[in-house]
Design a protein around this motif. Structure first.
Motif, PDB file in Angstrom:
ATOM      1  N   SER A  33      44.945 150.528 -34.322  1.00  0.00           N
ATOM      2  CA  SER A  33      43.688 149.895 -33.965  1.00  0.00           C
ATOM      3  C   SER A  33      43.242 150.298 -32.570  1.00  0.00           C
ATOM      4  O   SER A  33      42.051 150.383 -32.296  1.00  0.00           O
ATOM      5  N   GLU A  34      44.207 150.521 -31.657  1.00  0.00           N
ATOM      6  CA  GLU A  34      43.862 151.024 -30.336  1.00  0.00           C
ATOM      7  C   GLU A  34      44.314 152.480 -30.282  1.00  0.00           C
ATOM      8  O   GLU A  34      45.491 152.769 -30.397  1.00  0.00           O
ATOM      9  N   ALA A  35      43.359 153.376 -30.125  1.00  0.00           N
ATOM     10  CA  ALA A  35      43.722 154.788 -30.166  1.00  0.00           C
ATOM     11  C   ALA A  35      42.896 155.578 -29.171  1.00  0.00           C
ATOM     12  O   ALA A  35      41.749 155.218 -28.876  1.00  0.00           O
ATOM     13  N   ILE A  36      43.503 156.613 -28.658  1.00  0.00           N
ATOM     14  CA  ILE A  36      42.817 157.560 -27.790  1.00  0.00           C
ATOM     15  C   ILE A  36      43.011 158.926 -28.414  1.00  0.00           C
ATOM     16  O   ILE A  36      44.140 159.378 -28.590  1.00  0.00           O
ATOM     17  N   GLN A  37      41.913 159.550 -28.778  1.00  0.00           N
ATOM     18  CA  GLN A  37      41.966 160.835 -29.473  1.00  0.00           C
ATOM     19  C   GLN A  37      41.290 161.891 -28.628  1.00  0.00           C
ATOM     20  O   GLN A  37      40.214 161.653 -28.065  1.00  0.00           O
ATOM     21  N   VAL A  38      41.927 163.045 -28.546  1.00  0.00           N
ATOM     22  CA  VAL A  38      41.347 164.179 -27.820  1.00  0.00           C
ATOM     23  C   VAL A  38      41.118 165.300 -28.817  1.00  0.00           C
ATOM     24  O   VAL A  38      42.020 165.650 -29.583  1.00  0.00           O
ATOM     25  N   ARG A  39      39.911 165.851 -28.821  1.00  0.00           N
ATOM     26  CA  ARG A  39      39.630 166.976 -29.707  1.00  0.00           C
ATOM     27  C   ARG A  39      38.645 167.920 -29.033  1.00  0.00           C
ATOM     28  O   ARG A  39      37.992 167.566 -28.051  1.00  0.00           O
ATOM     29  N   ARG A  40      38.544 169.136 -29.580  1.00  0.00           N
ATOM     30  CA  ARG A  40      37.652 170.131 -29.010  1.00  0.00           C
ATOM     31  C   ARG A  40      36.579 170.499 -30.019  1.00  0.00           C
ATOM     32  O   ARG A  40      36.837 170.592 -31.218  1.00  0.00           O
ATOM     33  N   GLU A  41      35.372 170.679 -29.516  1.00  0.00           N
ATOM     34  CA  GLU A  41      34.301 171.231 -30.311  1.00  0.00           C
ATOM     35  C   GLU A  41      33.688 172.348 -29.472  1.00  0.00           C
ATOM     36  O   GLU A  41      32.845 172.098 -28.609  1.00  0.00           O
ATOM     37  N   GLY A  42      34.157 173.566 -29.717  1.00  0.00           N
ATOM     38  CA  GLY A  42      33.717 174.692 -28.900  1.00  0.00           C
ATOM     39  C   GLY A  42      34.190 174.517 -27.469  1.00  0.00           C
ATOM     40  O   GLY A  42      35.377 174.359 -27.208  1.00  0.00           O
TER      41      GLY A  42
END
Lengths: 121, 132
Positions: free
Chosen positions: A3-12
């Motif tokens: 329920s508590e989340a930190i997500q890192v992702r790349r878009e270009g």
């Protein structure tokens, strides 16, 4: 996803850090690490609070530090606050007056457009 | 945790992991009282800020306790976050934005920062008791 989340992702060339659920001092260090990881990964850093239910000044402090860091390294920065953002997200920005200083967008499309436009603030 | 008909008392370790726990306890208490949503959200943020201050400032290199108590009167709710730490001592090297107390002052109807019986500090906050 918890329920508590930190997500890192790349878009270009854009690094996006998304916070889901409630965040406070208990997750502030994790957020700092995520922001540091994301800041090294592209020309623009986006912090997505569109699914964030709660933040306090400790979280806001990490976001502000990331914004200032982006400025110091000539990277762009965008903050997303949308309809799914919790009341406290807007409230803490309102009370600190940072809402008028931070580059805030209502959705990812707006944030990505700002990242793509070197003239955008 | 002790939750009476109109009261709340909770003592936990002063750790960052317990900050959301006390916020959730506050939510349950205020929802039980039927507090309006705007006041509820302000109280949750204020309690969170007060608890974070305890974790950050009350104990230097030692473990300690953090307390939350609540009481309700006809027109207002009182929430008190306390500790048995070193007393209210401003830090010039305070981590974060250092705006916890100003935020609490803006969110609560009234705020009193006082010495606690345990030798530490209490942040006593009141909020209007309006029906949801």
């Amino acid at each position: 996803m918890p329920s508590e989340a930190i997500q890192v992702r790349r878009e270009g060339d854009v690094s996006i850090v998304s916070l889901t659920g409630e965040h406070d001092l208990s997750t502030a260090l994790d957020l700092r690490h995520a922001l540091e990881t994301a800041a090294g990964g592209g020309d623009c850093l986006v912090v997505d609070l569109s699914r964030t239910e709660f933040i306090d000044s400790s979280i806001l402090g990490e976001i502000v530090a990331a914004w200032q860091g982006a400025g110091a390294s000539s990277a762009r920065f965008a903050l997303i606050i949308g309809n799914g953002s919790g009341t406290s997200v807007r409230r803490v920005l309102e009370l600190t007056d940072l809402g008028s200083a931070l580059p805030i967008h209502s959705d990812l499309a707006g944030a990505l457009a700002a990242c793509a436009d070197p003239a955008a603030s | 945790m002790n939750v009476g008909a109109l009261g709340l008392e909770l003592t936990v370790a002063a750790t960052s992991e317990n900050v959301p726990l006390l916020r959730h306890a506050t939510r349950a208490y205020l929802e039980d009282l039927g507090i309006d949503e705007a006041t509820l959200n302000d109280a949750l943020l204020a309690v969170t800020e007060a608890c974070s201050n305890v974790v950050r400032h009350a104990y230097q290199d030692t473990e300690g306790k953090m307390t939350l108590s609540g009481s309700a009167a006809d027109n207002h709710v009182s929430l008190v976050v306390g500790d048995g730490g070193r007393g209210f001592t401003p830090r010039i090297d305070s981590p974060g934005l250092g705006i916890g107390i100003p935020l609490i002052s803006a969110l609560a109807e009234s705020v009193e920062i006082r010495a606690s019986a345990a030798g530490g500090t209490e942040v006593a906050m009141t909020f209007p008791r309006r029906a949801a």
